[in-house]
Motif scaffolding. Structure first.
Motif, PDB file in Angstrom:
ATOM      1  N   VAL A 187      -4.266  19.802   7.395  1.00  0.00           N
ATOM      2  CA  VAL A 187      -3.700  18.807   6.482  1.00  0.00           C
ATOM      3  C   VAL A 187      -3.350  17.503   7.183  1.00  0.00           C
ATOM      4  CG1 VAL A 187      -1.682  18.289   5.070  1.00  0.00           C
ATOM      5  CG2 VAL A 187      -2.860  20.464   4.795  1.00  0.00           C
ATOM      6  N   GLU A 188      -2.565  17.577   8.256  1.00  0.00           N
ATOM      7  CA  GLU A 188      -2.057  16.346   8.848  1.00  0.00           C
ATOM      8  C   GLU A 188      -3.182  15.475   9.404  1.00  0.00           C
ATOM      9  OE1 GLU A 188       1.594  14.904  11.760  1.00  0.00           O
ATOM     10  OE2 GLU A 188       1.376  17.022  11.225  1.00  0.00           O
ATOM     11  N   GLY A 189      -4.112  16.088  10.139  1.00  0.00           N
ATOM     12  CA  GLY A 189      -5.234  15.316  10.658  1.00  0.00           C
ATOM     13  C   GLY A 189      -6.129  14.797   9.545  1.00  0.00           C
ATOM     14  N   GLY A 190      -6.369  15.633   8.539  1.00  0.00           N
ATOM     15  CA  GLY A 190      -7.232  15.225   7.434  1.00  0.00           C
ATOM     16  C   GLY A 190      -6.629  14.096   6.613  1.00  0.00           C
ATOM     17  N   ILE A 191      -5.356  14.204   6.290  1.00  0.00           N
ATOM     18  CA  ILE A 191      -4.701  13.171   5.483  1.00  0.00           C
ATOM     19  C   ILE A 191      -4.566  11.869   6.264  1.00  0.00           C
ATOM     20  CG2 ILE A 191      -2.555  12.510   4.348  1.00  0.00           C
ATOM     21  CD1 ILE A 191      -3.936  14.514   2.695  1.00  0.00           C
ATOM     22  N   VAL A 192      -4.132  11.938   7.509  1.00  0.00           N
ATOM     23  CA  VAL A 192      -3.962  10.720   8.306  1.00  0.00           C
ATOM     24  C   VAL A 192      -5.305  10.032   8.523  1.00  0.00           C
ATOM     25  CG1 VAL A 192      -3.297   9.803  10.572  1.00  0.00           C
ATOM     26  CG2 VAL A 192      -1.845  11.472   9.427  1.00  0.00           C
ATOM     27  N   GLY A 193      -6.356  10.801   8.814  1.00  0.00           N
ATOM     28  CA  GLY A 193      -7.679  10.215   8.958  1.00  0.00           C
ATOM     29  C   GLY A 193      -8.122   9.530   7.682  1.00  0.00           C
ATOM     30  N   ASP A 194      -7.860  10.175   6.551  1.00  0.00           N
ATOM     31  CA  ASP A 194      -8.223   9.627   5.252  1.00  0.00           C
ATOM     32  C   ASP A 194      -7.450   8.348   4.949  1.00  0.00           C
ATOM     33  OD1 ASP A 194      -9.816   9.810   2.999  1.00  0.00           O
ATOM     34  OD2 ASP A 194      -8.391  11.014   1.875  1.00  0.00           O
ATOM     35  N   LEU A 195      -6.160   8.346   5.235  1.00  0.00           N
ATOM     36  CA  LEU A 195      -5.313   7.196   4.907  1.00  0.00           C
ATOM     37  C   LEU A 195      -5.468   6.051   5.904  1.00  0.00           C
ATOM     38  CD1 LEU A 195      -1.978   8.950   3.837  1.00  0.00           C
ATOM     39  CD2 LEU A 195      -3.933   8.291   2.416  1.00  0.00           C
ATOM     40  N   SER A 196      -6.055   6.325   7.057  1.00  0.00           N
ATOM     41  CA  SER A 196      -6.173   5.294   8.088  1.00  0.00           C
ATOM     42  C   SER A 196      -7.070   4.137   7.659  1.00  0.00           C
ATOM     43  CB  SER A 196      -6.713   5.896   9.394  1.00  0.00           C
ATOM     44  OG  SER A 196      -5.749   6.746   9.979  1.00  0.00           O
ATOM     45  N   PHE A 197      -8.014   4.396   6.722  1.00  0.00           N
ATOM     46  CA  PHE A 197      -8.850   3.290   6.255  1.00  0.00           C
ATOM     47  C   PHE A 197      -8.363   2.752   4.908  1.00  0.00           C
ATOM     48  CE2 PHE A 197     -11.319   7.222   5.264  1.00  0.00           C
ATOM     49  CZ  PHE A 197     -11.281   7.162   3.883  1.00  0.00           C
TER      50      PHE A 197
END
Length: 422
Positions: free
Chosen positions: A134-144
């Protein structure tokens, strides 16, 4: 219109879905840590069941390796991973494992013993795996996407600590005089956490992808070469044929920096996050439970310290929204991060010679600096890159954050060397 050319994508209305997206991100952040924070906050219950097993330290040490190893694997393969499936898998694991924790306690009638303890450790390991998804997936998604989304997500992470601390204080007060009151409070606590995880599955699966501003940023990322957003675009009603054409064009025309290149270009940001959490987790929560002595607050003392840390951590994550006091300098972030290591002698001497007031003040500053620097690093670092690179960098940042957590948890054991508590 195809999404192969990012210049052809119209900009969204300035606030079109932005505030709704921020609210959803906040709740997703809440769900990303509420299960684990539940474990930390009901530490007094596990100390009653397993007084000789150092539950706050052992459970944290079990959690972190699974989170770190899983995150390393996912970060290495992030460009080929379906982000939608990744995040939904993570929230589903959180929901099932939190519910399993509740069922385990009901099945064993709240008894201690090694078998029960091993079962709890196994569930905590699943928490670690879910966290990495979750944390890596969400942060990666929100980073752009817009920086406010990442800020809201990390504010939600901190809010999970505040919520669990507040609920724990309320349930302790409500059930303290009741028969088996401590356990009743914990059961209520875990039931609420399970509901929050289920809510996150619904919000991410059916609401977030359909917000106009989210569709805009994901479409833009796909046009820049990202293949991780295809399933989310399909869920939002973007035609898969357009996505496929964009993928074909991107394969021919667009190149992205490798993870190795991103790592070396941002090594100071990555080191900042690592050191922030090495320091924080070397003190929180183990030191606060086991090394602060006895004071007037009695059994409430560690709960109050945990609540104070979480509250100031949450407050600090909103401070960077004020641009004038947001720290953006790379050198300034490194100096601020290194200066936090002065907390180590401060906590040592305060625990040895100070009273509870000084310790509460010190814990508040620990939470304040943790939350503020975390948001500053995570919102500044991805700027200037294309969507696929921002996604990859977001995963690398979370990987270093989790590595810092793991290192901090391991170093936390140094506090009890020689004090006869092994």
């Amino acid at each position: 219109m195809t999404i192969a050319d990012s210049s052809s994508i119209p900009s969204p209305t300035r606030l079109e879905g932005k505030y709704s997206g921020m609210m959803v991100c906040w709740i997703l952040g809440l769900g990303s840590l509420v299960s684990w924070n539940s474990m930390l906050t009901i530490g007094d219950y596990y100390y009653e069941l397993f007084p000789k097993y150092h539950p706050s330290r052992v459970l944290t040490l079990v959690y972190q390796p699974f989170a770190l190893v899983t995150m390393a694997i996912l970060a290495y393969n992030e460009a080929r991973i379906n982000t939608r499936k990744r995040n939904l898998t993570g929230f589903t694991l959180f929901f099932l494992s939190t519910f399993a924790l509740l069922v385990l306690d009901l099945a064993t009638s709240g008894t201690g013993g090694l078998g029960n303890y091993i079962g709890i450790c196994a569930i905590v390991a699943i928490f670690g795996v879910a966290d990495a998804f979750v944390e890596g997936g969400i942060v990666g998604d929100l980073s752009f996407m817009c920086p406010e989304f990442i800020q809201s997500y990390f504010a939600g992470l901190a809010a999970s600590g505040v919520l669990t601390s507040a609920l724990r204080l309320v349930t302790k007060a409500a059930f303290e005089r009741a028969s088996n009151g401590l356990r009743k409070g914990v059961m209520l606590f875990l039931a609420i956490s399970t509901f929050i995880e289920f809510l996150c599955i619904l919000l991410y699966g059916f609401i977030f992808s359909k917000l106009p501003i989210v569709k805009y940023y994901r479409t833009k990322a796909a046009a820049e070469g990202s293949k991780t957003v295809a399933a989310d675009l399909a869920a939002a009603g973007i035609k898969s044929e357009a996505t496929e054409r964009a993928d074909n064009n991107n394969t021919k025309q667009l190149e992205r920096l490798s993870n190795k290149q991103l790592f070396f270009q941002n090594v100071d940001y990555l080191l900042d996050l690592y050191l922030i959490y090495v320091l924080s987790l070397s003190i929180f929560p183990g030191f606060l439970y086991e090394n602060t002595g006895s004071h007037k607050l009695g059994s409430w003392y560690p709960l109050v310290l945990i609540a104070v840390y979480n509250m100031f951590d949450l407050i600090a994550r909103y401070i960077p929204l004020i641009e004038k006091i947001k720290l953006k300098s790379r050198k300034g972030l490194m100096i601020a991060t290194l200066s936090r290591f002065l907390f180590i002698p401060c906590f040592y001497f305060t625990a040895k010679y100070g009273d509870q007031g000084w310790m509460i003040m010190l814990v508040s500053f620990l939470g304040l600096t943790n939350g503020y620097l975390t948001v500053c690093v995570l919102t500044v670092a991805p700027q200037g890159y294309k969507g696929p690179e921002q996604n990859a960098l977001g995963n690398l940042l979370v990987l270093c954050l989790l590595a810092g957590l793991f290192s901090g948890v391991a170093l936390d054991w140094l506090w009890i060397i020689g004090n006869g508590k092994f």
